[in-house]
Design a protein around this motif. Sequence first.
Motif, PDB file in Angstrom:
ATOM      1  N   VAL A 167       0.833  -1.205   0.000  1.00  0.00           N
ATOM      2  CA  VAL A 167       0.000   0.000   0.000  1.00  0.00           C
ATOM      3  C   VAL A 167       0.868   1.255   0.000  1.00  0.00           C
ATOM      4  CG1 VAL A 167      -1.539   1.355   1.465  1.00  0.00           C
ATOM      5  CG2 VAL A 167      -2.044  -1.044   1.032  1.00  0.00           C
ATOM      6  N   ARG A 168       1.980   1.242   0.733  1.00  0.00           N
ATOM      7  CA  ARG A 168       2.867   2.405   0.776  1.00  0.00           C
ATOM      8  C   ARG A 168       3.398   2.728  -0.617  1.00  0.00           C
ATOM      9  NH1 ARG A 168       5.275  -0.135   5.549  1.00  0.00           N
ATOM     10  NH2 ARG A 168       4.469   0.891   7.427  1.00  0.00           N
ATOM     11  N   LYS A 169       3.590   1.709  -1.436  1.00  0.00           N
ATOM     12  CA  LYS A 169       4.172   1.912  -2.756  1.00  0.00           C
ATOM     13  C   LYS A 169       3.143   2.394  -3.781  1.00  0.00           C
ATOM     14  CE  LYS A 169       7.648  -1.712  -2.000  1.00  0.00           C
ATOM     15  NZ  LYS A 169       8.130  -3.045  -2.454  1.00  0.00           N
ATOM     16  N   ARG A 170       1.945   1.815  -3.741  1.00  0.00           N
ATOM     17  CA  ARG A 170       1.002   2.155  -4.818  1.00  0.00           C
ATOM     18  C   ARG A 170      -0.062   3.168  -4.403  1.00  0.00           C
ATOM     19  NH1 ARG A 170      -2.182  -3.589  -5.808  1.00  0.00           N
ATOM     20  NH2 ARG A 170      -3.355  -3.691  -3.867  1.00  0.00           N
ATOM     21  N   GLY A 171      -0.208   3.432  -3.086  1.00  0.00           N
ATOM     22  CA  GLY A 171      -1.071   4.512  -2.653  1.00  0.00           C
ATOM     23  C   GLY A 171      -2.547   4.197  -2.577  1.00  0.00           C
ATOM     24  N   PHE A 172      -2.943   2.941  -2.638  1.00  0.00           N
ATOM     25  CA  PHE A 172      -4.332   2.558  -2.403  1.00  0.00           C
ATOM     26  C   PHE A 172      -4.357   1.129  -1.884  1.00  0.00           C
ATOM     27  CE2 PHE A 172      -3.444   1.704  -6.891  1.00  0.00           C
ATOM     28  CZ  PHE A 172      -3.839   0.384  -7.036  1.00  0.00           C
ATOM     29  N   SER A 173      -5.517   0.695  -1.416  1.00  0.00           N
ATOM     30  CA  SER A 173      -5.626  -0.613  -0.777  1.00  0.00           C
ATOM     31  C   SER A 173      -6.851  -1.351  -1.277  1.00  0.00           C
ATOM     32  CB  SER A 173      -5.699  -0.441   0.740  1.00  0.00           C
ATOM     33  OG  SER A 173      -5.910  -1.672   1.389  1.00  0.00           O
ATOM     34  N   ILE A 174      -6.740  -2.677  -1.359  1.00  0.00           N
ATOM     35  CA  ILE A 174      -7.858  -3.515  -1.801  1.00  0.00           C
ATOM     36  C   ILE A 174      -8.014  -4.693  -0.844  1.00  0.00           C
ATOM     37  CG2 ILE A 174      -8.765  -4.993  -3.641  1.00  0.00           C
ATOM     38  CD1 ILE A 174      -7.152  -3.294  -5.624  1.00  0.00           C
ATOM     39  N   ASP A 175      -9.226  -4.893  -0.374  1.00  0.00           N
ATOM     40  CA  ASP A 175      -9.563  -6.068   0.437  1.00  0.00           C
ATOM     41  C   ASP A 175     -10.576  -6.883  -0.364  1.00  0.00           C
ATOM     42  OD1 ASP A 175      -9.940  -6.928   3.764  1.00  0.00           O
ATOM     43  OD2 ASP A 175     -11.376  -7.640   2.277  1.00  0.00           O
TER      44      ASP A 175
ATOM     45  N   ALA B   2       1.464  15.892   7.707  1.00  0.00           N
ATOM     46  CA  ALA B   2       2.469  14.980   8.261  1.00  0.00           C
ATOM     47  C   ALA B   2       2.486  13.649   7.529  1.00  0.00           C
ATOM     48  CB  ALA B   2       2.194  14.752   9.745  1.00  0.00           C
ATOM     49  N   HIS B   3       1.794  13.558   6.403  1.00  0.00           N
ATOM     50  CA  HIS B   3       1.734  12.356   5.575  1.00  0.00           C
ATOM     51  C   HIS B   3       1.040  11.200   6.299  1.00  0.00           C
ATOM     52  CE1 HIS B   3       2.781  10.945   1.649  1.00  0.00           C
ATOM     53  NE2 HIS B   3       3.298   9.828   2.107  1.00  0.00           N
ATOM     54  N   ARG B   4       0.075  11.539   7.160  1.00  0.00           N
ATOM     55  CA  ARG B   4      -0.767  10.539   7.797  1.00  0.00           C
ATOM     56  C   ARG B   4      -2.143  10.557   7.138  1.00  0.00           C
ATOM     57  NH1 ARG B   4       1.375  13.181  12.568  1.00  0.00           N
ATOM     58  NH2 ARG B   4      -0.537  14.441  12.470  1.00  0.00           N
ATOM     59  N   VAL B   5      -2.857   9.450   7.263  1.00  0.00           N
ATOM     60  CA  VAL B   5      -4.196   9.365   6.683  1.00  0.00           C
ATOM     61  C   VAL B   5      -5.177  10.130   7.567  1.00  0.00           C
ATOM     62  CG1 VAL B   5      -6.066   7.834   5.988  1.00  0.00           C
ATOM     63  CG2 VAL B   5      -3.702   7.125   5.664  1.00  0.00           C
ATOM     64  N   SER B   6      -5.779  11.186   7.032  1.00  0.00           N
ATOM     65  CA  SER B   6      -6.796  11.925   7.783  1.00  0.00           C
ATOM     66  C   SER B   6      -8.199  11.443   7.412  1.00  0.00           C
ATOM     67  CB  SER B   6      -6.683  13.421   7.520  1.00  0.00           C
ATOM     68  OG  SER B   6      -6.912  13.703   6.148  1.00  0.00           O
ATOM     69  N   HIS B   7      -8.397  11.074   6.147  1.00  0.00           N
ATOM     70  CA  HIS B   7      -9.676  10.570   5.660  1.00  0.00           C
ATOM     71  C   HIS B   7      -9.404   9.542   4.561  1.00  0.00           C
ATOM     72  CE1 HIS B   7     -10.481  14.654   7.157  1.00  0.00           C
ATOM     73  NE2 HIS B   7     -11.678  14.219   7.487  1.00  0.00           N
ATOM     74  N   THR B   8     -10.420   8.765   4.227  1.00  0.00           N
ATOM     75  CA  THR B   8     -10.312   7.855   3.087  1.00  0.00           C
ATOM     76  C   THR B   8     -11.604   7.874   2.282  1.00  0.00           C
ATOM     77  OG1 THR B   8     -11.146   5.888   4.255  1.00  0.00           O
ATOM     78  CG2 THR B   8      -8.777   6.298   4.362  1.00  0.00           C
ATOM     79  N   LEU B   9     -11.471   7.594   1.002  1.00  0.00           N
ATOM     80  CA  LEU B   9     -12.622   7.291   0.153  1.00  0.00           C
ATOM     81  C   LEU B   9     -12.667   5.782  -0.002  1.00  0.00           C
ATOM     82  CD1 LEU B   9     -12.365   9.950  -2.716  1.00  0.00           C
ATOM     83  CD2 LEU B   9     -13.458  10.162  -0.466  1.00  0.00           C
TER      84      LEU B   9
ATOM     85  N   MET C 103     -10.631   6.704  -8.053  1.00  0.00           N
ATOM     86  CA  MET C 103     -10.801   7.176  -6.678  1.00  0.00           C
ATOM     87  C   MET C 103      -9.583   7.960  -6.207  1.00  0.00           C
ATOM     88  SD  MET C 103     -12.495   3.713  -5.063  1.00  0.00           S
ATOM     89  CE  MET C 103     -12.240   4.240  -3.367  1.00  0.00           C
ATOM     90  N   LYS C 104      -8.400   7.470  -6.559  1.00  0.00           N
ATOM     91  CA  LYS C 104      -7.170   8.145  -6.128  1.00  0.00           C
ATOM     92  C   LYS C 104      -7.076   9.545  -6.726  1.00  0.00           C
ATOM     93  CE  LYS C 104      -2.275   7.324  -5.340  1.00  0.00           C
ATOM     94  NZ  LYS C 104      -1.909   8.722  -5.506  1.00  0.00           N
ATOM     95  N   LYS C 105      -7.483   9.684  -7.969  1.00  0.00           N
ATOM     96  CA  LYS C 105      -7.474  10.998  -8.603  1.00  0.00           C
ATOM     97  C   LYS C 105      -8.394  11.964  -7.863  1.00  0.00           C
ATOM     98  CE  LYS C 105      -8.383  13.291 -13.033  1.00  0.00           C
ATOM     99  NZ  LYS C 105      -8.826  13.099 -14.451  1.00  0.00           N
ATOM    100  N   GLU C 106      -9.574  11.483  -7.497  1.00  0.00           N
ATOM    101  CA  GLU C 106     -10.519  12.333  -6.763  1.00  0.00           C
ATOM    102  C   GLU C 106      -9.987  12.652  -5.361  1.00  0.00           C
ATOM    103  OE1 GLU C 106     -12.927  13.786  -8.021  1.00  0.00           O
ATOM    104  OE2 GLU C 106     -13.493  12.651  -9.811  1.00  0.00           O
ATOM    105  N   ALA C 107      -9.375  11.666  -4.709  1.00  0.00           N
ATOM    106  CA  ALA C 107      -8.840  11.876  -3.357  1.00  0.00           C
ATOM    107  C   ALA C 107      -7.721  12.907  -3.363  1.00  0.00           C
ATOM    108  CB  ALA C 107      -8.336  10.554  -2.783  1.00  0.00           C
ATOM    109  N   ASP C 108      -6.873  12.859  -4.376  1.00  0.00           N
ATOM    110  CA  ASP C 108      -5.787  13.844  -4.477  1.00  0.00           C
ATOM    111  C   ASP C 108      -6.357  15.251  -4.626  1.00  0.00           C
ATOM    112  OD1 ASP C 108      -3.943  11.818  -4.269  1.00  0.00           O
ATOM    113  OD2 ASP C 108      -3.540  11.700  -6.420  1.00  0.00           O
ATOM    114  N   GLY C 109      -7.439  15.371  -5.388  1.00  0.00           N
ATOM    115  CA  GLY C 109      -8.076  16.671  -5.557  1.00  0.00           C
ATOM    116  C   GLY C 109      -8.699  17.176  -4.261  1.00  0.00           C
ATOM    117  N   LEU C 110      -9.342  16.270  -3.508  1.00  0.00           N
ATOM    118  CA  LEU C 110      -9.944  16.660  -2.236  1.00  0.00           C
ATOM    119  C   LEU C 110      -8.882  17.045  -1.218  1.00  0.00           C
ATOM    120  CD1 LEU C 110     -12.772  13.977  -1.817  1.00  0.00           C
ATOM    121  CD2 LEU C 110     -13.063  16.421  -2.254  1.00  0.00           C
ATOM    122  N   SER C 111      -7.759  16.325  -1.207  1.00  0.00           N
ATOM    123  CA  SER C 111      -6.678  16.624  -0.258  1.00  0.00           C
ATOM    124  C   SER C 111      -6.197  18.060  -0.400  1.00  0.00           C
ATOM    125  CB  SER C 111      -5.511  15.665  -0.468  1.00  0.00           C
ATOM    126  OG  SER C 111      -5.864  14.339  -0.106  1.00  0.00           O
ATOM    127  N   ALA C 112      -6.147  18.534  -1.647  1.00  0.00           N
ATOM    128  CA  ALA C 112      -5.675  19.901  -1.892  1.00  0.00           C
ATOM    129  C   ALA C 112      -6.655  20.959  -1.380  1.00  0.00           C
ATOM    130  CB  ALA C 112      -5.435  20.098  -3.391  1.00  0.00           C
TER     131      ALA C 112
END
Length: 273
Positions: free
Chosen positions: A203-211, A230-237, A258-267
């Motif tokens: 997950v650290r390498k690719r930036g998303f997780s799948i269960d 601080a590069h910690r997870v504050s929220h998730t989609l 989802m990652k594209k949208e999350a990056d936009g929300l983070s900003a």
Amino acid sequence: MKSSPSPTAKPVKSEPATKKPVRVRPVPGVTRAVAILRLLGRSSQAMGVKAIADELALVPSTCLHILRALVAEELVKIDSDTKRYSLGTGMLSLARSAIESSGFASLAQPVLDVLANDWNVTMIGVETPDIDHMVVLALSRSRAPFRLHVDVGSRFPALVSATGRLVAAFSDEPWPQIEKRFKSLRWDKPIDLATWKREVELVRKRGFSIDRGNYMNGVTVIAVPLLDAAHRVSHTLVATGLSDNLVGSATMDLAKAMKKEADGLSALLPSRR
């Protein structure tokens, strides 16, 4: 005649004051009241005083006094016939105020609605305030007959499912603490610690997780992080759907969207210090 300073004399620098950690003094009444509210929130049915006191190891008379105060504040209600207690409508207004004051919920909702409609999955916006639990702040359900038992305000252990891997991957907690919490998790298809740890590293390498079916059998859960300063997870989609419908490249394609949208929300979100 002025005397000259000694050649060995040096100016003394004042050391910056060390900021002492704030000591939080326990307030038993508040702690017990919160424990009662959480217990009633988890319970599928109303509870009597004795059942509540036994569950929380409280003196029944103390439990009754706290319940009466909560009833007066409309946070708890009592059935006059059965003398059993459940959460009151006052909790709804508190929860609504908390959610409305969250910038994340208002920003994430349109994004969740679009993703849920385009991919026919249930989309969830989650806050991860610490390593102990996560809270659902926004929700958009799919059109599919599959229904995930989750609502706005639901709380889950922070390390469970796909979001849990993200929290572990971007946490600054020591690994022994993470391992201790992992061992208390419940899964439909349990995953061993060594395998889970390898997935956390991925997950650290690719930036998303799948269960895929571990947390809930037959259900695939995808999670992408919103990281703070601080590069910690504050929220998730989070996306959930039947595994039979998320096959081939669909899972990876959805994760990237989802990652594209999350990056936009983070900003757009203020940095959490």
